[in-house]
Design a protein around this motif. Structure first.
Motif, PDB file in Angstrom:
ATOM      1  N   GLU A 158      25.523  74.084  18.608  1.00  0.00           N
ATOM      2  CA  GLU A 158      25.941  74.681  20.134  1.00  0.00           C
ATOM      3  C   GLU A 158      26.622  76.101  18.983  1.00  0.00           C
ATOM      4  OE1 GLU A 158      30.299  72.662  19.194  1.00  0.00           O
ATOM      5  OE2 GLU A 158      29.746  73.469  16.705  1.00  0.00           O
ATOM      6  N   ARG A 190      19.728  70.657  22.659  1.00  0.00           N
ATOM      7  CA  ARG A 190      20.921  69.489  22.520  1.00  0.00           C
ATOM      8  C   ARG A 190      19.168  69.043  23.056  1.00  0.00           C
ATOM      9  NH1 ARG A 190      26.835  69.653  23.799  1.00  0.00           N
ATOM     10  NH2 ARG A 190      27.378  71.207  22.645  1.00  0.00           N
ATOM     11  N   GLU A 192      18.914  66.072  24.417  1.00  0.00           N
ATOM     12  CA  GLU A 192      19.825  64.841  25.256  1.00  0.00           C
ATOM     13  C   GLU A 192      18.276  64.287  25.865  1.00  0.00           C
ATOM     14  OE1 GLU A 192      22.972  65.304  26.260  1.00  0.00           O
ATOM     15  OE2 GLU A 192      23.342  67.454  26.331  1.00  0.00           O
ATOM     16  N   PHE A 200      21.904  70.974  36.001  1.00  0.00           N
ATOM     17  CA  PHE A 200      23.829  70.777  35.056  1.00  0.00           C
ATOM     18  C   PHE A 200      24.131  70.366  33.350  1.00  0.00           C
ATOM     19  CE2 PHE A 200      26.924  67.208  33.871  1.00  0.00           C
ATOM     20  CZ  PHE A 200      27.981  68.162  33.826  1.00  0.00           C
ATOM     21  N   ARG A 201      22.243  69.412  32.921  1.00  0.00           N
ATOM     22  CA  ARG A 201      22.033  69.236  31.606  1.00  0.00           C
ATOM     23  C   ARG A 201      20.848  68.881  31.353  1.00  0.00           C
ATOM     24  NH1 ARG A 201      25.468  66.408  28.701  1.00  0.00           N
ATOM     25  NH2 ARG A 201      27.009  65.622  30.084  1.00  0.00           N
ATOM     26  N   SER A 202      21.002  70.384  30.479  1.00  0.00           N
ATOM     27  CA  SER A 202      19.706  70.395  30.186  1.00  0.00           C
ATOM     28  C   SER A 202      18.637  70.552  28.178  1.00  0.00           C
ATOM     29  CB  SER A 202      19.457  71.924  30.406  1.00  0.00           C
ATOM     30  OG  SER A 202      19.797  72.859  30.097  1.00  0.00           O
ATOM     31  N   PHE A 205      20.192  75.224  26.461  1.00  0.00           N
ATOM     32  CA  PHE A 205      20.783  75.979  27.153  1.00  0.00           C
ATOM     33  C   PHE A 205      21.678  77.135  26.655  1.00  0.00           C
ATOM     34  CE2 PHE A 205      24.635  73.570  25.506  1.00  0.00           C
ATOM     35  CZ  PHE A 205      23.727  72.836  24.476  1.00  0.00           C
ATOM     36  N   GLN A 207      25.608  79.071  25.494  1.00  0.00           N
ATOM     37  CA  GLN A 207      26.614  78.636  25.519  1.00  0.00           C
ATOM     38  C   GLN A 207      27.148  80.311  25.359  1.00  0.00           C
ATOM     39  OE1 GLN A 207      27.314  75.797  22.103  1.00  0.00           O
ATOM     40  NE2 GLN A 207      27.481  74.742  23.843  1.00  0.00           N
ATOM     41  N   GLU A 209      31.036  80.892  23.913  1.00  0.00           N
ATOM     42  CA  GLU A 209      31.729  80.406  22.866  1.00  0.00           C
ATOM     43  C   GLU A 209      32.904  81.616  22.572  1.00  0.00           C
ATOM     44  OE1 GLU A 209      31.310  76.338  21.765  1.00  0.00           O
ATOM     45  OE2 GLU A 209      29.624  77.366  20.642  1.00  0.00           O
ATOM     46  N   GLU A 274      32.159  68.444  33.901  1.00  0.00           N
ATOM     47  CA  GLU A 274      32.617  69.886  32.646  1.00  0.00           C
ATOM     48  C   GLU A 274      32.020  71.039  32.534  1.00  0.00           C
ATOM     49  OE1 GLU A 274      32.794  68.157  28.803  1.00  0.00           O
ATOM     50  OE2 GLU A 274      32.712  70.277  28.308  1.00  0.00           O
ATOM     51  N   LEU A 275      33.028  71.947  33.398  1.00  0.00           N
ATOM     52  CA  LEU A 275      32.406  73.690  32.990  1.00  0.00           C
ATOM     53  C   LEU A 275      32.381  74.416  31.615  1.00  0.00           C
ATOM     54  CD1 LEU A 275      31.237  74.444  35.499  1.00  0.00           C
ATOM     55  CD2 LEU A 275      33.366  75.651  35.891  1.00  0.00           C
ATOM     56  N   GLU A 314      39.412  76.723  20.777  1.00  0.00           N
ATOM     57  CA  GLU A 314      38.205  77.235  21.200  1.00  0.00           C
ATOM     58  C   GLU A 314      38.194  76.812  22.564  1.00  0.00           C
ATOM     59  OE1 GLU A 314      34.935  73.494  20.584  1.00  0.00           O
ATOM     60  OE2 GLU A 314      33.600  75.953  19.777  1.00  0.00           O
ATOM     61  N   SER A 316      35.008  76.735  25.263  1.00  0.00           N
ATOM     62  CA  SER A 316      33.106  77.205  25.033  1.00  0.00           C
ATOM     63  C   SER A 316      33.291  76.835  26.629  1.00  0.00           C
ATOM     64  CB  SER A 316      33.192  75.430  23.898  1.00  0.00           C
ATOM     65  OG  SER A 316      31.674  75.339  24.608  1.00  0.00           O
ATOM     66  N   GLY A 318      30.004  76.212  29.263  1.00  0.00           N
ATOM     67  CA  GLY A 318      28.405  76.833  29.214  1.00  0.00           C
ATOM     68  C   GLY A 318      27.642  77.421  30.417  1.00  0.00           C
ATOM     69  N   ARG A 321      25.459  75.888  33.740  1.00  0.00           N
ATOM     70  CA  ARG A 321      26.651  75.147  34.165  1.00  0.00           C
ATOM     71  C   ARG A 321      27.788  76.248  35.231  1.00  0.00           C
ATOM     72  NH1 ARG A 321      29.224  69.899  31.193  1.00  0.00           N
ATOM     73  NH2 ARG A 321      27.055  69.115  30.554  1.00  0.00           N
TER      74      ARG A 321
HETATM   75  N1  GAP Z   1      31.721  73.894  20.328  1.00  0.00           N
HETATM   76  C1  GAP Z   1      31.966  73.429  20.852  1.00  0.00           C
HETATM   77  C2  GAP Z   1      31.261  72.445  22.533  1.00  0.00           C
HETATM   78  O1  GAP Z   1      29.994  72.736  22.482  1.00  0.00           O
HETATM   79  P1  GAP Z   1      30.698  71.113  24.486  1.00  0.00           P
HETATM   80  O2  GAP Z   1      31.944  70.957  25.120  1.00  0.00           O
HETATM   81  O3  GAP Z   1      29.422  70.324  23.694  1.00  0.00           O
HETATM   82  O4  GAP Z   1      31.657  71.410  23.490  1.00  0.00           O
HETATM   83  C3  GAP Z   1      30.116  72.738  25.482  1.00  0.00           C
HETATM   84  O5  GAP Z   1      30.140  72.330  24.785  1.00  0.00           O
HETATM   85  C4  GAP Z   1      29.666  73.308  26.998  1.00  0.00           C
HETATM   86  O6  GAP Z   1      28.774  73.395  27.068  1.00  0.00           O
HETATM   87  C5  GAP Z   1      30.047  72.685  27.487  1.00  0.00           C
HETATM   88  O7  GAP Z   1      31.085  72.055  28.676  1.00  0.00           O
HETATM   89  C6  GAP Z   1      28.673  72.781  28.903  1.00  0.00           C
HETATM   90  O8  GAP Z   1      29.086  73.983  30.025  1.00  0.00           O
HETATM   91  C7  GAP Z   1      27.413  72.723  28.145  1.00  0.00           C
HETATM   92  N2  GAP Z   1      27.179  72.124  27.871  1.00  0.00           N
HETATM   93  C8  GAP Z   1      26.925  71.334  27.204  1.00  0.00           C
HETATM   94  N3  GAP Z   1      25.597  70.775  26.725  1.00  0.00           N
HETATM   95  C9  GAP Z   1      24.859  70.687  27.555  1.00  0.00           C
HETATM   96  C10 GAP Z   1      23.611  70.436  28.059  1.00  0.00           C
HETATM   97  N4  GAP Z   1      23.083  69.657  27.274  1.00  0.00           N
HETATM   98  N5  GAP Z   1      22.960  71.116  29.375  1.00  0.00           N
HETATM   99  C11 GAP Z   1      24.194  72.609  29.656  1.00  0.00           C
HETATM  100  N6  GAP Z   1      25.684  73.020  29.353  1.00  0.00           N
HETATM  101  C12 GAP Z   1      25.981  72.434  28.037  1.00  0.00           C
END
Ligand code: GAP
Length: 460
Positions: A158, A190, A192, A200-202, A205, A207, A209, A274-275, A314, A316, A318, A321
């Motif tokens: 993050e 991450r 993942e 959407f989930r990669s 990515f 952020q 913040e 979640e966005l 905070e 935060s 993406g 996304r």
């Molecule tokens: N600092 C707080 C934080 O990182 P999080 O909810 O884990 O909070 C924030 O992440 C935002 O980052 C999410 O709402 C999403 O938009 C984006 N995000 C998190 N993991 C992601 C992933 N694997 N791929 C794409 N976007 C991701």
């Protein structure tokens, strides 16, 4: 959650137009791709940049006005991706940034235990899962030429932690006072377990913040206020309000650092997801870094003569996304009857002009008529300093419109024989045709009025 065929179909169509027109490509595609990584093509990179710039330009400035009319500043930061491992020990990521994971003994695949697939095991029958284990999501690497425990480092999961780590430096140099914010946009990584749903989930990515520092006791008011601001942001990007919703985390599901958290949800083809997360993080992070580093001192509030570590709200978001939400929100199919009386489907990406990768396309009616091409080039040069302009002279005008529709270009300007005074109009003033992406209506306008008209309609 199981996806209906229709939902999967829609996501497949959005993925197809993304590839066809250059919004998003699979990373390393010519080598078979790599799961969880994506590349943004010419229009995707521009779309992403437009969102990124809008976020930055609306947030990072002095003189914001808060919920009670108080003025405050937000300043920017651009920190390194790799930081000392001590950052992640202090923040708790080394020990607790993990997802529950299981393996299937039969098909040898790995799944998130909280998101088990409803499909049958490809080796036949049901999956045969192992015990649930924790899997840390941080990507590990080594810094320097020696690969041992001492050289281990992590790619940041993050962007937020760098803000806490630099909080004291930023506070000192920016001569601001609580309440104030530090904003950062950057890559996060991450590992993942199951990247999915297109971008959407990669695993890599971006952020956007904001860590917003407030006086303890005032965090609830600011939390609600930021939630409203952030909802407005998505509306200003053109997302339909009825596709956005808010979901508050129940108390027993809150992250260890949060006293409250609300997510802004978007109605994706695969469900409401979640966005952006807006957490009320208390002084957890500043206290952790103060304790671990011994370098962060409590803030002195000159208005009240108090010393405290500020509390943090905070928002935060993406970036990838948000791109996906905009692609899904913009994707429209319209059934039209063509000149031969046949039905055909027009695909239109109805982006808000604020984020559309191209805002105006300029065409000469025919590419083999130098007088048209020359005049169209003049119009192109005239518009280029003001808009994101694209030139197109391939195929017929109808095909060019369809192409621009799939890019989401709000307006197309055509230079034709009337423009150069050889058509029916022979007007004293040179005019061009402007075609509206959404209504497909065309109007004629003098070239001298073009910039003003487009500025008014595009809203810049
Ligand atoms: N600092 C707080 C934080 O990182 P999080 O909810 O884990 O909070 C924030 O992440 C935002 O980052 C999410 O709402 C999403 O938009 C984006 N995000 C998190 N993991 C992601 C992933 N694997 N791929 C794409 N976007 C991701």
């Amino acid at each position: 959650m199981a996806q209906s065929k229709q939902q999967q179909n829609l996501l497949d169509k959005i993925t197809a137009v993304s590839k066809r027109r250059g919004f998003v490509f699979q990373s390393s595609e010519i080598y078979g791709g790599i799961n969880g990584f994506w590349d943004f093509g010419p229009v995707g990179a521009q779309l992403k940049r437009n969102i990124r710039d809008y976020w930055w330009n609306t947030l990072v400035r002095n003189g914001h006005v808060g919920p009670d009319g108080q003025k405050f500043d937000i300043v920017g930061l651009d920190a390194s991706i790799i930081m000392s491992t001590r950052v992640w020990e202090a923040s708790g990521h080394t020990t607790s940034f993990s997802d529950p994971m299981v393996d299937c003994r039969k098909c040898k695949q790995r799944f998130r235990a909280d998101l088990l697939p409803e499909t049958k095991c490809p080796s036949g029958g049901d999956h045969d899962y192992t015990e649930v284990r924790d899997f840390n999501l941080m990507f590990k690497t080594h810094v320097g030429p020696i690969q041992d425990d001492a050289s281990v480092a992590y790619l940041r999961p993050e962007t937020a932690q760098a803000i806490f780590v630099q909080y004291q430096n930023v506070l000192t140099v920016s001569r601001t006072k609580v309440p104030f914010g530090i904003a950062q946009i950057g890559k996060a990584f991450r590992n993942e377990i199951n990247p999915r749903n297109f971008i959407f989930r990669s695993r890599e990515f971006e952020q956007m913040e904001l860590e917003f520092f407030v006086k303890p006791g005032e965090e609830d008011k600011w939390h609600r206020w930021w939630l409203d601001q952030r909802l407005n942001f998505y509306s200003e990007l053109g997302i339909d309000r009825d596709k956005l919703s808010i979901e508050w985390h129940p108390e027993n599901k809150l992250a260890h650092y949060a006293k409250a958290c609300a997510d802004i949800m978007f109605d994706f083809p695969f469900g409401c997801q979640e966005l952006e997360g807006i957490a009320s993080r208390t002084d957890y992070d500043l206290r952790q870094h103060a304790n671990h580093s011994g370098k962060i001192t409590p803030y002195f509030d000159a208005d009240t003569n108090e010393r405290y570590h500020p509390y943090v709200v905070e928002p935060s978001a993406g970036l990838d996304r948000t791109v996906l939400a905009l692609l899904c929100n913009a994707y429209t199919e319209e059934v039209l009857t063509n000149a031969k009386g046949e039905e055909e489907t027009r695909i239109v990406m109805k982006f808000h002009p604020r984020v559309a990768p191209v805002t105006v396309a300029v065409f000469p009616l025919l590419r083999n008529r130098p007088e048209l091409v020359e005049k169209a080039e003049t119009v192109f040069q005239l518009l280029q300093p003001h808009f994101r302009v694209q030139w197109d002279d391939r195929g017929n005008v109808g095909k060019r419109y369809r192409y621009q529709d799939e890019l989401g270009t709000p307006y197309c300007v055509t230079v034709d024989f009337d423009t150069i005074g050889q058509g029916e109009l022979k007007a004293a003033e040179e005019t061009v045709t402007i075609r509206d992406r959404d209504t497909m209506e065309q109007i004629r306008l003098p070239i001298s009025e073009l910039i003003g008209w487009l500025k008014e309609h595009i809203g810049v």
